[in-house]
Design a protein around this motif. Sequence first.
Motif, PDB file in Angstrom:
ATOM      1  N   SER A 182      47.765   0.273 -76.000  1.00 56.47           N
ATOM      2  CA  SER A 182      47.769   0.692 -74.614  1.00 56.47           C
ATOM      3  C   SER A 182      48.641  -0.246 -73.783  1.00 56.47           C
ATOM      4  O   SER A 182      48.936  -1.370 -74.183  1.00 56.47           O
ATOM      5  CB  SER A 182      46.347   0.722 -74.058  1.00 56.47           C
TER       6      SER A 182
ATOM      7  N   ASN B  86      45.856   8.054 -64.498  1.00 58.43           N
ATOM      8  CA  ASN B  86      46.278   7.781 -65.864  1.00 58.43           C
ATOM      9  C   ASN B  86      45.195   8.148 -66.858  1.00 58.43           C
ATOM     10  O   ASN B  86      44.032   8.353 -66.508  1.00 58.43           O
ATOM     11  CB  ASN B  86      46.701   6.317 -66.036  1.00 58.43           C
ATOM     12  N   ASP B  87      45.621   8.233 -68.096  1.00 61.25           N
ATOM     13  CA  ASP B  87      44.731   8.413 -69.231  1.00 61.25           C
ATOM     14  C   ASP B  87      45.153   7.351 -70.237  1.00 61.25           C
ATOM     15  O   ASP B  87      46.083   7.560 -71.017  1.00 61.25           O
ATOM     16  CB  ASP B  87      44.849   9.815 -69.816  1.00 61.25           C
ATOM     17  N   SER B  88      44.480   6.199 -70.205  1.00 65.14           N
ATOM     18  CA  SER B  88      44.880   5.068 -71.042  1.00 65.14           C
ATOM     19  C   SER B  88      44.793   5.393 -72.528  1.00 65.14           C
ATOM     20  O   SER B  88      45.607   4.902 -73.314  1.00 65.14           O
ATOM     21  CB  SER B  88      44.023   3.845 -70.714  1.00 65.14           C
TER      22      SER B  88
ATOM     23  N   LYS C  11      45.518   8.064 -73.952  1.00 65.91           N
ATOM     24  CA  LYS C  11      46.706   8.839 -74.320  1.00 65.91           C
ATOM     25  C   LYS C  11      48.006   8.187 -73.870  1.00 65.91           C
ATOM     26  O   LYS C  11      49.077   8.741 -74.116  1.00 65.91           O
ATOM     27  CB  LYS C  11      46.615  10.243 -73.731  1.00 65.91           C
TER      28      LYS C  11
ATOM     29  N   THR D 144      49.230   8.022 -70.920  1.00 68.25           N
ATOM     30  CA  THR D 144      49.842   9.041 -70.082  1.00 68.25           C
ATOM     31  C   THR D 144      49.554   8.741 -68.618  1.00 68.25           C
ATOM     32  O   THR D 144      48.456   8.298 -68.270  1.00 68.25           O
ATOM     33  CB  THR D 144      49.313  10.437 -70.441  1.00 68.25           C
TER      34      THR D 144
END
Length: 120
Positions: A30, A71-73, A75, A77
């Motif tokens: 990440s 955000n989507d940590s 992924k 994204t």
Amino acid sequence: QVQLVESGGDLVQPGESLRLSCAASGTMFSFYSMGWYRQAPGKQRELVATITSGGTINYADSVKGRFTIANDSAKNTVYLQMNNLKPEDTAVYYCHAHRRSAALVSYYYWGQGTQVTVSS
């Protein structure tokens, strides 16, 4: 090789909305933070919004109240919801990611850029 893949740029009229997405590939780790910068013709690249893996958010004054970053940590994204777009928002928008190693060395990555044009 780490790559940032962006999508969502378009031509819209003032007052309309866009949602930009950026997904990182090529890494099993990440990022410390991800975010968005933009650059208009003849202008310096400027920060739009950033978000850390812990959820700390920073916005440029010019977009506060109109743009939302998320955000989507898991992924790796990041998203940018842009509402009430104005002509001065016209720019190439670049996704950015920041990785920190265990030795506290920083690594920076940039997307290819996506064009956002706000015009009647």
